[in-house]
Motif scaffolding. Structure first.
Motif, PDB file in Angstrom:
ATOM      1  N   ARG A  42       0.777  -1.150  -0.050  1.00 60.08           N
ATOM      2  CA  ARG A  42       0.020  -0.064   0.027  1.00 60.08           C
ATOM      3  C   ARG A  42       1.004   1.151   0.032  1.00 60.08           C
ATOM      4  O   ARG A  42       2.144   1.253   0.099  1.00 60.08           O
ATOM      5  N   GLY A  43       0.144   2.405  -0.465  1.00 61.23           N
ATOM      6  CA  GLY A  43       0.631   3.652  -0.445  1.00 61.23           C
ATOM      7  C   GLY A  43       1.812   4.009  -1.730  1.00 61.23           C
ATOM      8  O   GLY A  43       2.354   5.033  -1.709  1.00 61.23           O
ATOM      9  N   GLU A  44       1.372   3.242  -2.596  1.00 62.82           N
ATOM     10  CA  GLU A  44       2.308   3.195  -3.855  1.00 62.82           C
ATOM     11  C   GLU A  44       1.141   3.522  -4.967  1.00 62.82           C
ATOM     12  O   GLU A  44       0.219   2.870  -4.923  1.00 62.82           O
ATOM     13  N   ILE A  45       1.471   3.987  -5.904  1.00 66.22           N
ATOM     14  CA  ILE A  45       0.654   3.831  -7.278  1.00 66.22           C
ATOM     15  C   ILE A  45       1.005   3.081  -8.450  1.00 66.22           C
ATOM     16  O   ILE A  45       2.388   3.208  -8.568  1.00 66.22           O
ATOM     17  N   TYR A  46       0.516   2.095  -8.418  1.00 67.28           N
ATOM     18  CA  TYR A  46       1.003   0.945  -9.624  1.00 67.28           C
ATOM     19  C   TYR A  46       0.337   1.356 -11.233  1.00 67.28           C
ATOM     20  O   TYR A  46      -0.669   2.118 -11.302  1.00 67.28           O
ATOM     21  N   ASP A  47       0.909   0.615 -12.102  1.00 61.23           N
ATOM     22  CA  ASP A  47       0.447   0.802 -13.299  1.00 61.23           C
ATOM     23  C   ASP A  47      -0.400  -0.422 -13.803  1.00 61.23           C
ATOM     24  O   ASP A  47       0.482  -1.316 -13.775  1.00 61.23           O
ATOM     25  N   TYR A  48      -1.422  -0.604 -13.695  1.00 61.27           N
ATOM     26  CA  TYR A  48      -2.056  -1.959 -14.295  1.00 61.27           C
ATOM     27  C   TYR A  48      -2.671  -1.467 -15.602  1.00 61.27           C
ATOM     28  O   TYR A  48      -3.629  -0.957 -15.970  1.00 61.27           O
ATOM     29  N   ARG A  49      -1.763  -2.147 -16.825  1.00 61.03           N
ATOM     30  CA  ARG A  49      -2.119  -1.998 -18.222  1.00 61.03           C
ATOM     31  C   ARG A  49      -2.350  -0.401 -18.391  1.00 61.03           C
ATOM     32  O   ARG A  49      -3.482  -0.187 -19.165  1.00 61.03           O
ATOM     33  N   GLY A  50      -1.650   0.524 -17.827  1.00 63.52           N
ATOM     34  CA  GLY A  50      -1.887   2.012 -18.308  1.00 63.52           C
ATOM     35  C   GLY A  50      -2.660   2.565 -17.336  1.00 63.52           C
ATOM     36  O   GLY A  50      -2.826   3.770 -17.556  1.00 63.52           O
ATOM     37  N   VAL A  51      -3.558   1.990 -16.595  1.00 62.71           N
ATOM     38  CA  VAL A  51      -4.316   2.456 -15.594  1.00 62.71           C
ATOM     39  C   VAL A  51      -3.632   2.877 -14.200  1.00 62.71           C
ATOM     40  O   VAL A  51      -3.042   1.613 -13.549  1.00 62.71           O
ATOM     41  N   PRO A  52      -3.524   3.871 -13.655  1.00 66.18           N
ATOM     42  CA  PRO A  52      -3.143   3.930 -12.193  1.00 66.18           C
ATOM     43  C   PRO A  52      -3.782   3.245 -11.125  1.00 66.18           C
ATOM     44  O   PRO A  52      -5.276   3.139 -11.214  1.00 66.18           O
ATOM     45  N   ALA A  53      -3.175   2.372 -10.226  1.00 66.68           N
ATOM     46  CA  ALA A  53      -4.023   1.700  -9.310  1.00 66.68           C
ATOM     47  C   ALA A  53      -3.268   1.793  -8.145  1.00 66.68           C
ATOM     48  O   ALA A  53      -2.143   1.656  -7.908  1.00 66.68           O
ATOM     49  N   LEU A  54      -4.332   1.535  -6.890  1.00 64.00           N
ATOM     50  CA  LEU A  54      -3.771   1.588  -5.557  1.00 64.00           C
ATOM     51  C   LEU A  54      -4.434   0.478  -4.993  1.00 64.00           C
ATOM     52  O   LEU A  54      -5.348  -0.207  -5.396  1.00 64.00           O
ATOM     53  N   VAL A  55      -3.535  -0.121  -3.761  1.00 66.64           N
ATOM     54  CA  VAL A  55      -4.096  -1.043  -3.075  1.00 66.64           C
ATOM     55  C   VAL A  55      -4.620  -0.493  -1.611  1.00 66.64           C
ATOM     56  O   VAL A  55      -3.752   0.156  -1.169  1.00 66.64           O
ATOM     57  N   THR A  56      -5.311  -1.160  -1.004  1.00 65.91           N
ATOM     58  CA  THR A  56      -5.414  -0.873   0.492  1.00 65.91           C
ATOM     59  C   THR A  56      -6.312  -2.075   1.263  1.00 65.91           C
ATOM     60  O   THR A  56      -6.352  -3.117   0.608  1.00 65.91           O
ATOM     61  N   TYR A  57      -6.404  -2.115   2.629  1.00 64.47           N
ATOM     62  CA  TYR A  57      -6.675  -3.140   3.283  1.00 64.47           C
ATOM     63  C   TYR A  57      -8.200  -3.273   2.966  1.00 64.47           C
ATOM     64  O   TYR A  57      -8.964  -2.337   2.471  1.00 64.47           O
TER      65      TYR A  57
END
Ligand code: URA
Length: 240
Positions: free
Chosen positions: A190-205
Motif C-alpha cells: 500500500r501507499g504506492e501507485i502501480y500501473d495496471y495496463r496503463g491505468v493508475p492503481a492503488l491497493v488498500t486493506y
C-alpha cells in the motif's frame, strides 16, 4: 476415496438425517456441493482472454461453469455500480449476502466500503464500478484457490478493459496480488501507485479486515487521500 464416492457418501448421510460434518469450515451441504462440482478445468484451458462487449461478457459470466465454485453458488456476482465509472474497485469474492443478492459488497464490509468511498466523494451510484477477483462464493468463505483465480481472471480483465476506468482501487490481498503481480503482505504494497495496463492503481486493506482491526484506520484513510488526489490529477470531467 474418489469424488463420486465422496458425493454418494455425503448424499446418503444427508438422506439419513445425519448432521454436519466438520470439513475445515464447511457445512455438510457445502461439502456435498464441493464433491458434486465438476473439477476445475486443467490449467491453461480457462485462462484465454475474453472478447465481446459488456453484455456478452456479463451473460457468459452468469452462466459460467469454468470451475468448481459453479456447483455451490446461488448466484454469480458480476458487478455493481456504474459501468462507465471513473473508479473500479476490486474485492476478493462474494460472501453469503452477495451470493444471495447477486451484488458485490452488500454485507457489513460493503456498508463500510460505501462509507469510505463517500468520505472522498465517490459512490457506486455515480462514479464507481465494483467487482471481485472471483465471481462466485467460495464455500464457507474460504480463500480463493489458484485455479479458481485463474479461471475467473479473464472476466475481471475484460471488465476492466470495457469499463476503462481512470483509476483502480484493489482492496485486500487477492485483489492487490492481481494488480501488482506480487504475493507479499498488503502493508508492504500500500501507499504506492502501480500501473495496471496503463491505468493508475492503488491497493488498500479490505474493509472486512478493517472491521476486525481498527488499527488500520489511519492507513486506509491515507490510501483514500492518495486515491482522491490521483483521481483529481487524472481529471476526467463529470461524476465524482
Ligand atoms: N468481500 C469481498 O471481497 N467482496 C464482496 O463482494 C463482499 C465481501
Amino acid at each position: 476415496m474418489d469424488r463420486e464416492t465422496l458425493a454418494r457418501y455425503l448424499s446418503q448421510r444427508k438422506e439419513l438425517g445425519e448432521g454436519d460434518i466438520v470439513f475445515s469450515r464447511l457445512s455438510g451441504d457445502e461439502a456435498l456441493a464441493l464433491a458434486r462440482a465438476r473439477p476445475a478445468a486443467p490449467a491453461g484451458e480457462t485462462s484465454a482472454p475474453l472478447s465481446g462487449d459488456y453484455e456478452e461478457v456479463r451473460r457468459t459470466a452468469l452462466a459460467c461453469e469454468r470451475c468448481r465454485l459453479a456447483g455451490g453458488r446461488t448466484q454469480v456476482v458480476f458487478s455493481d455500480g456504474n459501468p462507465r465509472g471513473r473508479l473500479v474497485v476490486i474485492g476478493e469474492a462474494p460472501g453469503m449476502h452477495e451470493d444471495r443478492t447477486g451484488l458485490p459488497f452488500v454485507g457489513r464490509a460493503g456498508k463500510l466500503l460505501d462509507l469510505l468511498l463517500a468520505s472522498v466523494g465517490l459512490s457506486r451510484k455515480d462514479s464507481v464500478y465494483i467487482c471481485n477477483v472471483l465471481k462466485c462464493r467460495p464455500p464457507g468463505n474460504r480463500n480463493p484457490m489458484p485455479d479458481e483465480i485463474e479461471a475467473c481472471t479473464p472476466y475481471l480483465e475484460r471488465q476492466i478493459e470495457l469499463v476503462a476506468p481512470e483509476v483502480i482501487l484493489a482492496v485486500g490481498g487477492f485483489a492487490a496480488q492481481f494488480i501488482t503481480g506480487r504475493q507479499v503482505a498488503l502493508g508492504k504494497l500500500r501507499g504506492e501507485i502501480y500501473d495496471y495496463r496503463g491505468v493508475p492503481a492503488l491497493v488498500t486493506y479490505h474493509p472486512a479486515a478493517l472491521l476486525r482491526n481498527r488499527g488500520w484506520t489511519q492507513a486506509v484513510w491515507d490510501d483514500l487521500q492518495l486515491l482522491r488526489n490521483t483521481m483529481d490529477r487524472t481529471g476526467r470531467s463529470g461524476g465524482g
